[in-house]
Design an enzyme around this catalytic site. Sequence first.
Site, PDB file in Angstrom:
ATOM      1  N   MET A  45      37.776  33.583  34.068  1.00 33.81           N
ATOM      2  CA  MET A  45      37.783  34.843  33.667  1.00 33.81           C
ATOM      3  C   MET A  45      39.055  35.504  33.321  1.00 33.81           C
ATOM      4  O   MET A  45      39.695  36.196  34.173  1.00 33.81           O
ATOM      5  CB  MET A  45      37.154  36.130  34.886  1.00 33.81           C
ATOM      6  CG  MET A  45      35.547  35.177  35.545  1.00 33.81           C
ATOM      7  SD  MET A  45      35.712  36.228  37.532  1.00 33.81           S
ATOM      8  CE  MET A  45      35.597  35.108  38.409  1.00 33.81           C
ATOM      9  N   MET A  81      41.435  34.587  37.996  1.00 36.61           N
ATOM     10  CA  MET A  81      41.909  35.544  36.677  1.00 36.61           C
ATOM     11  C   MET A  81      43.022  36.909  36.087  1.00 36.61           C
ATOM     12  O   MET A  81      44.077  36.241  37.248  1.00 36.61           O
ATOM     13  CB  MET A  81      40.988  37.282  37.726  1.00 36.61           C
ATOM     14  CG  MET A  81      39.293  36.660  38.775  1.00 36.61           C
ATOM     15  SD  MET A  81      38.852  38.209  39.834  1.00 36.61           S
ATOM     16  CE  MET A  81      37.612  36.824  40.396  1.00 36.61           C
ATOM     17  N   GLY A 100      32.279  39.866  46.775  1.00 38.75           N
ATOM     18  CA  GLY A 100      31.587  40.759  48.166  1.00 38.75           C
ATOM     19  C   GLY A 100      30.884  42.137  47.555  1.00 38.75           C
ATOM     20  O   GLY A 100      30.331  42.376  48.148  1.00 38.75           O
ATOM     21  N   ASP A 145      26.320  33.156  40.409  1.00 39.04           N
ATOM     22  CA  ASP A 145      27.623  33.010  40.920  1.00 39.04           C
ATOM     23  C   ASP A 145      27.570  35.054  41.211  1.00 39.04           C
ATOM     24  O   ASP A 145      27.572  35.672  40.128  1.00 39.04           O
ATOM     25  CB  ASP A 145      28.356  32.840  40.524  1.00 39.04           C
ATOM     26  CG  ASP A 145      30.186  33.493  41.097  1.00 39.04           C
ATOM     27  OD1 ASP A 145      30.023  33.959  41.541  1.00 39.04           O
ATOM     28  OD2 ASP A 145      31.325  33.233  40.263  1.00 39.04           O
ATOM     29  N   HIS A 158      34.503  26.316  44.760  1.00 44.65           N
ATOM     30  CA  HIS A 158      34.720  27.420  43.316  1.00 44.65           C
ATOM     31  C   HIS A 158      35.583  28.652  43.295  1.00 44.65           C
ATOM     32  O   HIS A 158      35.845  28.356  44.308  1.00 44.65           O
ATOM     33  CB  HIS A 158      33.367  28.551  43.880  1.00 44.65           C
ATOM     34  CG  HIS A 158      33.356  29.174  42.134  1.00 44.65           C
ATOM     35  ND1 HIS A 158      32.218  28.536  41.276  1.00 44.65           N
ATOM     36  CD2 HIS A 158      33.559  30.116  42.229  1.00 44.65           C
ATOM     37  CE1 HIS A 158      32.686  29.772  40.117  1.00 44.65           C
ATOM     38  NE2 HIS A 158      33.330  30.552  40.885  1.00 44.65           N
ATOM     39  N   MET A 192      26.201  35.178  35.707  1.00 45.68           N
ATOM     40  CA  MET A 192      27.032  35.753  37.071  1.00 45.68           C
ATOM     41  C   MET A 192      25.484  37.281  37.488  1.00 45.68           C
ATOM     42  O   MET A 192      25.256  37.357  36.198  1.00 45.68           O
ATOM     43  CB  MET A 192      28.104  36.610  36.180  1.00 45.68           C
ATOM     44  CG  MET A 192      28.770  35.627  35.930  1.00 45.68           C
ATOM     45  SD  MET A 192      30.307  35.161  36.936  1.00 45.68           S
ATOM     46  CE  MET A 192      30.289  36.399  37.757  1.00 45.68           C
ATOM     47  N   HIS A 248      36.435  28.519  37.359  1.00 46.79           N
ATOM     48  CA  HIS A 248      35.347  29.713  36.767  1.00 46.79           C
ATOM     49  C   HIS A 248      36.237  30.541  35.954  1.00 46.79           C
ATOM     50  O   HIS A 248      37.697  31.385  36.722  1.00 46.79           O
ATOM     51  CB  HIS A 248      34.461  30.250  37.595  1.00 46.79           C
ATOM     52  CG  HIS A 248      33.693  31.374  36.718  1.00 46.79           C
ATOM     53  ND1 HIS A 248      33.705  32.960  36.934  1.00 46.79           N
ATOM     54  CD2 HIS A 248      33.930  32.005  35.828  1.00 46.79           C
ATOM     55  CE1 HIS A 248      32.731  33.823  36.770  1.00 46.79           C
ATOM     56  NE2 HIS A 248      33.388  33.278  35.726  1.00 46.79           N
ATOM     57  N   ASP A 251      38.525  30.795  41.468  1.00 46.08           N
ATOM     58  CA  ASP A 251      38.182  32.366  40.479  1.00 46.08           C
ATOM     59  C   ASP A 251      39.263  32.308  39.607  1.00 46.08           C
ATOM     60  O   ASP A 251      40.654  32.642  40.523  1.00 46.08           O
ATOM     61  CB  ASP A 251      37.259  33.399  41.257  1.00 46.08           C
ATOM     62  CG  ASP A 251      35.990  32.865  41.585  1.00 46.08           C
ATOM     63  OD1 ASP A 251      35.121  32.576  40.097  1.00 46.08           O
ATOM     64  OD2 ASP A 251      35.514  33.568  42.796  1.00 46.08           O
ATOM     65  N   SER A 279      33.196  30.067  47.582  1.00 43.25           N
ATOM     66  CA  SER A 279      34.330  30.448  46.704  1.00 43.25           C
ATOM     67  C   SER A 279      35.406  30.968  47.130  1.00 43.25           C
ATOM     68  O   SER A 279      34.842  31.209  48.290  1.00 43.25           O
ATOM     69  CB  SER A 279      33.987  31.622  45.999  1.00 43.25           C
ATOM     70  OG  SER A 279      34.460  32.346  45.389  1.00 43.25           O
TER      71      SER A 279
END
Length: 228
Positions: free
Chosen positions: A66, A35, A143, A173, A31, A135, A64, A33, A8
Site C-alpha cells: 500500500m 504502508m 480491525g 482483505d 500476509h 479490498m 501487500h 502489509d 495478517s
Amino acid sequence: MAVQINPSILSADFSRLAEEAKAVDGADWLHVDVMDNHFVPNLTLGVPVVESLARATGTPLDCHLMIEDPDRWAPQYVEAGAGSVTFHAEAAAAPVRLAREIRAKGARASMALKPATPIEPYEDLLPELDMLLVMTVEPGFGGQAFLDIMLPKIRRTRELISKHGLKLWLQVDGGVSASTIEQCAEAGADVFVAGSAVYDTDDPAAAVSMLRRQAAEVTASAPWACAH
C-alpha cells in the site's frame, strides 16, 4: 478450488514478529502489509523487516504494498524473499510491465483494488496476474468492519476470471472473520486475509484452521466452484 488462509501480521505483536509468524505455521501464506504513510495514512514496515521475516519462517510471504510508486519498489520485495507481491492498481504507472517484472524475478504477481475501484477496466490485464485482491475495507488500518457492499464486486470479478478460463486466485482483505468468510467464499473468493480474527484469539493456529473449514465447506457447494 483450494481455500487459502493468509493471517495478517498487521494484527500481530510487532515486538515479537518471529514468534507471531511461528504461531500460524499451518497457514498457507503470511500476509505482510507494507504502508508508506502516503498512499495510505499509516506507516508500517519495509524491505528489511520482510527480509528478516523470510529468514524467520517457512511460511511464504504475501506482501501487500500500500505504497506510492510500486513500479520502483515492488521488485525489491521479491528480492527480500516475498513469494507473492501485490501492488495497487491506483498506484501503479505501468501495471502490466510491473506484473511481468515481479513474475520474472520469481514471485507471484498480484494487483489490488480499493473499494471504489471497479474491476471492469482491468479485465484485459487479468491474464498478466496470478492473483487479484478485492479490498473489503479501505486500506490503511486493521480491525475495520467488513464492507458487505463489496460482495457484488467479488462476484463480478469471479465471473470475469471464469469467462477467460484463468487460474487466477481471488483474494479478499479487510474485516474477514468467522462471521464474514462464508459470504466471501460464496461470492467467489478463494484466498482470505484475516488479521484480528486470527491474532486476537488465544490460539491463532486453531483460528486459521476454523476459518479454512468454514470457507472450504461453502466453496464445495458454491456455484462458481462447481462449474470448474
